[in-house]
Structure formats: structure tokens, C-alpha cells
Design an enzyme around this catalytic site. Structure first.
Site, PDB file in Angstrom:
ATOM      1  N   LYS A 159       0.840  -1.201   0.000  1.00  0.00           N
ATOM      2  CA  LYS A 159       0.000   0.000   0.000  1.00  0.00           C
ATOM      3  C   LYS A 159       0.880   1.257   0.000  1.00  0.00           C
ATOM      4  O   LYS A 159       0.643   2.194  -0.751  1.00  0.00           O
ATOM      5  CB  LYS A 159      -0.878   0.008   1.246  1.00  0.00           C
ATOM      6  CG  LYS A 159      -1.514   1.351   1.559  1.00  0.00           C
ATOM      7  CD  LYS A 159      -2.375   1.333   2.803  1.00  0.00           C
ATOM      8  CE  LYS A 159      -1.627   1.547   4.077  1.00  0.00           C
ATOM      9  NZ  LYS A 159      -1.363   2.941   4.451  1.00  0.00           N
ATOM     10  N   ASN A 160       1.928   1.261   0.838  1.00  0.00           N
ATOM     11  CA  ASN A 160       2.704   2.491   1.005  1.00  0.00           C
ATOM     12  C   ASN A 160       3.730   2.733  -0.098  1.00  0.00           C
ATOM     13  O   ASN A 160       4.413   3.758  -0.086  1.00  0.00           O
ATOM     14  CB  ASN A 160       3.371   2.502   2.391  1.00  0.00           C
ATOM     15  CG  ASN A 160       2.326   2.717   3.480  1.00  0.00           C
ATOM     16  OD1 ASN A 160       1.169   3.037   3.183  1.00  0.00           O
ATOM     17  ND2 ASN A 160       2.714   2.499   4.720  1.00  0.00           N
ATOM     18  N   CYS A 197      -4.709  12.583  13.177  1.00  0.00           N
ATOM     19  CA  CYS A 197      -5.358  11.277  13.015  1.00  0.00           C
ATOM     20  C   CYS A 197      -5.139  10.553  14.349  1.00  0.00           C
ATOM     21  O   CYS A 197      -4.576  11.094  15.289  1.00  0.00           O
ATOM     22  CB  CYS A 197      -4.751  10.508  11.848  1.00  0.00           C
ATOM     23  SG  CYS A 197      -3.122   9.909  12.215  1.00  0.00           S
ATOM     24  N   ASP A 253       5.028   0.443  12.087  1.00  0.00           N
ATOM     25  CA  ASP A 253       3.783  -0.156  11.582  1.00  0.00           C
ATOM     26  C   ASP A 253       3.611  -1.604  12.021  1.00  0.00           C
ATOM     27  O   ASP A 253       2.572  -2.197  11.755  1.00  0.00           O
ATOM     28  CB  ASP A 253       3.725  -0.077  10.052  1.00  0.00           C
ATOM     29  CG  ASP A 253       3.512   1.347   9.591  1.00  0.00           C
ATOM     30  OD1 ASP A 253       3.659   1.615   8.387  1.00  0.00           O
ATOM     31  OD2 ASP A 253       3.224   2.202  10.437  1.00  0.00           O
ATOM     32  N   ARG A 308      -8.454  -0.376   5.191  1.00  0.00           N
ATOM     33  CA  ARG A 308      -7.646   0.648   4.502  1.00  0.00           C
ATOM     34  C   ARG A 308      -6.339   0.044   4.013  1.00  0.00           C
ATOM     35  O   ARG A 308      -5.767   0.498   3.031  1.00  0.00           O
ATOM     36  CB  ARG A 308      -7.318   1.795   5.460  1.00  0.00           C
ATOM     37  CG  ARG A 308      -8.507   2.577   5.918  1.00  0.00           C
ATOM     38  CD  ARG A 308      -8.099   3.808   6.672  1.00  0.00           C
ATOM     39  NE  ARG A 308      -7.086   4.561   5.925  1.00  0.00           N
ATOM     40  CZ  ARG A 308      -6.567   5.704   6.367  1.00  0.00           C
ATOM     41  NH1 ARG A 308      -6.921   6.184   7.537  1.00  0.00           N
ATOM     42  NH2 ARG A 308      -5.680   6.354   5.648  1.00  0.00           N
TER      43      ARG A 308
HETATM   44  C1  EPZ Z   1       4.427   6.968   6.443  1.00  0.00           C
HETATM   45  O1  EPZ Z   1       3.659   7.973   7.064  1.00  0.00           O
HETATM   46  C2  EPZ Z   1       3.514   5.761   6.310  1.00  0.00           C
HETATM   47  N1  EPZ Z   1       2.376   6.112   5.439  1.00  0.00           N
HETATM   48  C3  EPZ Z   1       3.013   5.336   7.693  1.00  0.00           C
HETATM   49  O2  EPZ Z   1       2.218   4.158   7.516  1.00  0.00           O
HETATM   50  C4  EPZ Z   1       4.233   4.996   8.549  1.00  0.00           C
HETATM   51  O3  EPZ Z   1       3.783   4.674   9.859  1.00  0.00           O
HETATM   52  C5  EPZ Z   1       5.176   6.202   8.621  1.00  0.00           C
HETATM   53  O4  EPZ Z   1       5.548   6.609   7.281  1.00  0.00           O
HETATM   54  C6  EPZ Z   1       6.460   5.896   9.394  1.00  0.00           C
HETATM   55  O5  EPZ Z   1       7.097   4.805   8.820  1.00  0.00           O
HETATM   56  C7  EPZ Z   1       2.563   6.099   4.100  1.00  0.00           C
HETATM   57  O6  EPZ Z   1       3.640   5.820   3.604  1.00  0.00           O
HETATM   58  C8  EPZ Z   1       1.352   6.439   3.262  1.00  0.00           C
HETATM   59  P1  EPZ Z   1       6.472  10.341   8.521  1.00  0.00           P
HETATM   60  P2  EPZ Z   1       4.205   9.503   7.102  1.00  0.00           P
HETATM   61  O7  EPZ Z   1       6.277  11.612   7.757  1.00  0.00           O
HETATM   62  O8  EPZ Z   1       5.015   9.773   5.897  1.00  0.00           O
HETATM   63  C9  EPZ Z   1       6.798  13.612  11.916  1.00  0.00           C
HETATM   64  C10 EPZ Z   1       0.309   2.825   7.747  1.00  0.00           C
HETATM   65  O9  EPZ Z   1      -0.184   2.268   8.725  1.00  0.00           O
HETATM   66  N2  EPZ Z   1       6.652  14.590  10.824  1.00  0.00           N
HETATM   67  O10 EPZ Z   1       7.641   9.502   8.223  1.00  0.00           O
HETATM   68  O11 EPZ Z   1       3.040  10.356   7.407  1.00  0.00           O
HETATM   69  C11 EPZ Z   1       5.507  12.819  12.124  1.00  0.00           C
HETATM   70  O12 EPZ Z   1       4.623  13.513  12.965  1.00  0.00           O
HETATM   71  C12 EPZ Z   1       0.829   4.243   7.870  1.00  0.00           C
HETATM   72  O13 EPZ Z   1       0.422   2.293   6.611  1.00  0.00           O
HETATM   73  C13 EPZ Z   1       6.729  15.946  11.116  1.00  0.00           C
HETATM   74  O14 EPZ Z   1       6.917  16.341  12.267  1.00  0.00           O
HETATM   75  O15 EPZ Z   1       5.163   9.447   8.350  1.00  0.00           O
HETATM   76  C14 EPZ Z   1       5.995  11.537  12.740  1.00  0.00           C
HETATM   77  O16 EPZ Z   1       6.149  11.713  14.127  1.00  0.00           O
HETATM   78  C15 EPZ Z   1       0.577   4.809   9.251  1.00  0.00           C
HETATM   79  N3  EPZ Z   1       6.571  16.849  10.102  1.00  0.00           N
HETATM   80  C16 EPZ Z   1       7.366  11.338  12.095  1.00  0.00           C
HETATM   81  O17 EPZ Z   1       7.748  12.616  11.548  1.00  0.00           O
HETATM   82  C17 EPZ Z   1       6.386  16.440   8.794  1.00  0.00           C
HETATM   83  O18 EPZ Z   1       6.282  17.309   7.901  1.00  0.00           O
HETATM   84  C18 EPZ Z   1       7.391  10.324  10.972  1.00  0.00           C
HETATM   85  O19 EPZ Z   1       6.381  10.704  10.075  1.00  0.00           O
HETATM   86  C19 EPZ Z   1       6.333  15.057   8.527  1.00  0.00           C
HETATM   87  C20 EPZ Z   1       6.468  14.153   9.552  1.00  0.00           C
END
Ligand code: EPZ
Length: 419
Positions: free
Chosen positions: A22-23, A116, A304, A396
Site C-alpha cells: 500500500k505504502n 489522526c 507499523d 484501509r
Molecule cells: C508513512 O507515514 C507511512 N504512510 C506510515 O504508515 C508509517 O507509519 C510512517 O511513514 C512511518 O514509517 C505512508 O507511507 C502512506 P512520517 P508519514 O512523515 O510519511 C513527523 C500505515 O499504517 N513529521 O515519516 O506520514 C511525524 O509527525 C501508515 O500504513 C513531522 O513532524 O510518516 C511523525 O512523528 C501509518 N513533520 C514522524 O515525523 C512532517 O512534515 C514520521 O512521520 C512530517 C512528519
């Protein structure tokens, strides 16, 4: 509203096939907005988030046609540059259309994703990166408005290795003037899969999968055919299902190398693990041993799989400490596991899990995609019947999960939830 009912206590045996990731599918689909001809994208998982992304692409004016387990997308006739709140609020990964729209049209309007269940999840690092590439960003009425006559390649040092932030900036840089360097980039395999797709379309991306990505801007991309990589999180979820039920489960058509941190943890907890080039088989020990887990960005232990690992630790021998270093608040599954008899105490980012001899089935509530998976695994291990409500979270990211679990011998079925 539907719910899933599980009668637990049966060891799972057999083999399931990993679906497409998915990702990886989500950024790959979003990247077709960069234009440049027809894309045939195969091995898409039949999950709600992929359907949502395809709906968003159609809403923007792209032509999206089903082709087996994949799609044929032509984005040459995009008319709208706006991703509306009603859609973005159901899937924060919709923010992935921002980079391609901005790079190709010089403009994009995308609703802020909002929080979320697993924390606030801002997109500030995405927006700071676009500004570095020369974009003007305005936030108003809950929308991101981004403008740029032509993006200019730059060096971007990411404060954190954000996965979708890295993907958004990599896509935008493909059509920028000059070369972009993304430093402290996320290294998840899904980013490499996106780069492989972009390069198959004539982009010039190197270093994906490392923390230092270099993108040389090109004037336009061309058509391509591509097959999405297998889902490492779905694979890990089924392997842990085998462990938590004392069974013997094999996942085929996966990439074992993507799951090294999980495999070493499963071996540490007593599993017998056999790997081939495209399959992993796990034989559970008589009693799973407790162990400590720290979630980290790839190549560390994936956040995850944290909820699924916690379900396993609930019935392990001994006490485990699980530390969630990626998302604050990703412990919403804890109170539900406690309803099933788990002994867990949470202190900030740390959860101390004291193994109990047996969980008992209960009515529980899913809160987010991976928490739901953790509850499924707990239900499979528990004595008696577990009902998991709000399974739309599960749908999802997991393709026909009850069919796959039934094929392994689980007693699990889906039914309309009573009012
Ligand atoms: C991706 O989310 C995945 N989703 C998530 O999978 C996964 O848990 C996550 O990466 C971590 O591996 C997809 O790929 C669609 P991040 P993402 O930006 O990109 C902070 C699932 O279950 N952050 O790497 O949203 C954020 O708050 C989902 O399939 C900022 O502060 O995660 C978090 O604490 C859930 N500012 C950390 O970084 C930003 O601009 C990691 O977030 C971006 C992120």
C-alpha cells in the site's frame, strides 16, 4: 458498519501470498500526476486507501482504468489542481499529490490532512522543502496553497527522515530546473520503489533507499509499465499471527530482506525462521519469549508492526518493553488489549508488557489501521470469541484479511455490526 468476529486459540498453519505494498502504491499512483503518457501499474493491493487515491486522481481529471489487479492511468488531461478536504480527511497520504501538481502546473491546493488517531502528523517538513525549491506556500481556511513559476533544484536538509515528505520532494524535484539533493532522506523500501518507477519513466533519481538522494530535473517523463513491490508490513503481520497462535506460517512472494529487524526479533523470541529469495516461514516455539523493541525509521524496527508485536508480547513468557520512537500516541490499542486481559502499563513512549498465560476474547474497538491488526492477532491468540468493531480501519491497508486468515485455519468472519 461491519465487525470481525474471531474464535481464538487455534494455531495457524499454511501459506499466504503477500499483496502489493500500500505504502509504495500510494506515492507511485500520485506521481502519475507528473504527466508524460500512459502508465500501467500492476500488483496494486485491493485496499481502501488505493481506491481513495484512484478516486482523487479521477477527481483531478486523470483517466484511471482498472486492469486486472492494477490500473492504467493517463494524467495528461488534469483539469483541477485541488485536493478537497472531504477526501483528504479520509486519507492523509492525499498530501502526496502536492509535489507532482506543483512541479507540473506551478500550482496546487491541498487540504491540510489534520490529525489522526496516531498523533498530530504535521506536514511542515514537506512545505519547508517546497519553499526551498522556490515555492510560495500559503495556509488559509485549512488549505495549503502552493505556487511556483518553475521549481529550482536545491539542497534540502530534512530535520527528520519523513517518508511521505521524502516522496513528495523527490517527485517535485523530477521536473525542477537543475539538481536537488535531499539529505537525511527516509530510507524505506517504498521510497526505492517510487524512485524505480520514476526512473522507468525517464526521471533521474539516484540514492533512493539511502539518506542522500540526488534528483536531476528533466523536462518531462514518458509512459511506463511497473509492478508494485510486495507489502512488508502485511507480510510481518501474518508472520506474527503464526507466532502468537503457536503455529507455522509461510508468506510467499515477499522480500525477506525488507524484514530483517522483525526476523531477528522473532528468532530472539524463540521462532524457527526459514527464508528463501521470495518467502519467509516462521515456526512458533512452544512459548514465545519476552523481548524489548524500539521502533525507528527504516532500517530499524518498523512502527507499523509495533501494535502487532505488542499483541505477541501480551502472551510471552516474561516482561517486554516496547518503545514507540516514531509517533507520539501510537498506543491506542493498549486499552483494548487490556480489555482482553493483557497486563500493560504505558509511560510516555514506553509500554511495559507483562506476559500473561492467556488472553480472553472480548468486544474491542479498532482505532487506526495497525492497531486493528494488533487486535486481530490478540483475538487469534485469545481463548473464546473476540469482536472487533470499526473494521473500516483494517480495510484501509489489508486486502481480504479474513479470507487469508481462514486459509490458515483461523475461525474468523465478517458481519454487519448490530446497531
Ligand atoms: C508513512 O507515514 C507511512 N504512510 C506510515 O504508515 C508509517 O507509519 C510512517 O511513514 C512511518 O514509517 C505512508 O507511507 C502512506 P512520517 P508519514 O512523515 O510519511 C513527523 C500505515 O499504517 N513529521 O515519516 O506520514 C511525524 O509527525 C501508515 O500504513 C513531522 O513532524 O510518516 C511523525 O512523528 C501509518 N513533520 C514522524 O515525523 C512532517 O512534515 C514520521 O512521520 C512530517 C512528519
Amino acid at each position: 458498519m461491519t465487525r470481525i468476529t474471531i474464535t481464538g486459540g487455534r494455531p495457524l498453519h499454511g501459506r499466504v501470498q503477500a499483496a502489493g505494498a500500500k505504502n509504495a502504491a500510494l506515492p507511485i499512483l500520485a506521481s502519475t500526476l507528473l504527466g508524460g503518457g500512459e502508465c500501467h501499474i500492476a500488483n496494486l493491493p485491493q485496499v481502501r486507501d488505493v481506491a481513495t487515491m484512484n478516486t482523487l486522481l479521477s477527481l483531478l481529471g486523470a483517466s484511471v482504468k482498472q486492469e486486472g489487479t492494477g490500473v492504467v492511468i493517463k494524467a495528461d488531461s488534469v483539469q483541477s489542481l485541488e485536493a478537497p478536504y472531504d477526501l483528504v480527511k479520509t486519507m492523509r497520504a492525499s498530501v502526496l499529490v502536492l509535489g507532482p501538481l506543483l512541479a507540473r502546473f506551478g500550482e496546487a491546493v491541498v487540504s491540510l490532512p489534520g490529525g489522526c488517531a496516531i498523533g498530530p502528523r504535521p506536514v511542515n517538513l514537506h512545505l519547508d522543502g517546497f519553499k526551498k525549491l522556490g515555492a510560495t506556500i500559503e495556509l488559509e481556511h485549512g488549505y495549503i496553497r502552493a505556487y511556483a513559476s518553475k521549481l529550482q533544484g536545491q539542497r534540502i536538509d530534512l530535520e527528520m527522515p519523513t517518508v511521505t515528505g521524502t516522496e513528495n520532494l523527490m517527485m517535485a524535484a523530477c521536473l525542477a530546473n537543475g539538481t536537488t539533493i535531499i539529505n537525511n532522506a527516509a530510507m524505506e523500501p517504498e521510497i526505492e520503489d517510487l524512485a524505480n518507477f520514476l526512473n522507468a519513466r525517464g526521471a533521474k533519481v539516484s540514492g533512493a533507499g539511502t539518506s542522500h538522494i540526488v534528483v536531476e530535473g528533466v523536462s518531462q517523463l514518458h509512459e511506463a509499465e511497473y509492478r508494485v513491490m510486495p507489502d512488508r508490513i502485511e507480510t510481518g503481520t501474518f508472520l506474527i499471527a503464526g507466532m502468537v497462535t503457536g503455529g507455522d506460517v509461510e508468506v510467499s512472494q515477499c522480500i525477506p530482506g525488507h524484514l530483517d529487524p522483525l526476523i531477528s526479533k522473532l528468532r530472539e523470541s524463540g521462532a524457527e525462521v526459514h527464508e528463501t529469495s521470495d518467502s519467509i516461514r516462521v515456526k512458533a516455539p512452544a512459548k514465545v519469549q519476552a523481548l524489548d523493541v524500539q521502533t525507528c525509521p527504516y532500517p530499524g524496527f518498523p512502527t507499523d508492526l509495533q501494535a502487532q508485536m505488542m499483541a505477541m508480547m501480551c502472551v510471552a513468557e516474561g516482561t517486554s518493553v516496547i518503545t514507540e520512537n516514531v509517533f507520539e500516541g501510537r498506543f491506542l490499542h493498549v486499552p483494548e488489549l487490556q480489555r482482553m486481559g493483557a497486563s500493560i502499563t504505558v509511560d510516555g513512549a514506553r509500554a511495559v508488557v507483562k506476559g500473561v498465560p492467556q488472553l480472553t476474547g472480548a468486544q474491542v474497538m479498532a482505532s487506526d489501521l495497525r492497531a486493528s491488526a494488533g487486535l486481530i492477532l490478540a483475538g487469534l491468540a485469545a481463548e473464546g470469541e473476540t469482536q472487533i468493531n470499526r473494521v473500516y480501519h483494517l480495510d484501509r491497508g489489508y486486502e481480504r484479511i479474513e479470507d487469508k486468515l481462514q486459509s490458515l485455519g483461523a475461525i474468523v468472519h465478517r458481519e454487519p455490526a448490530s446497531a
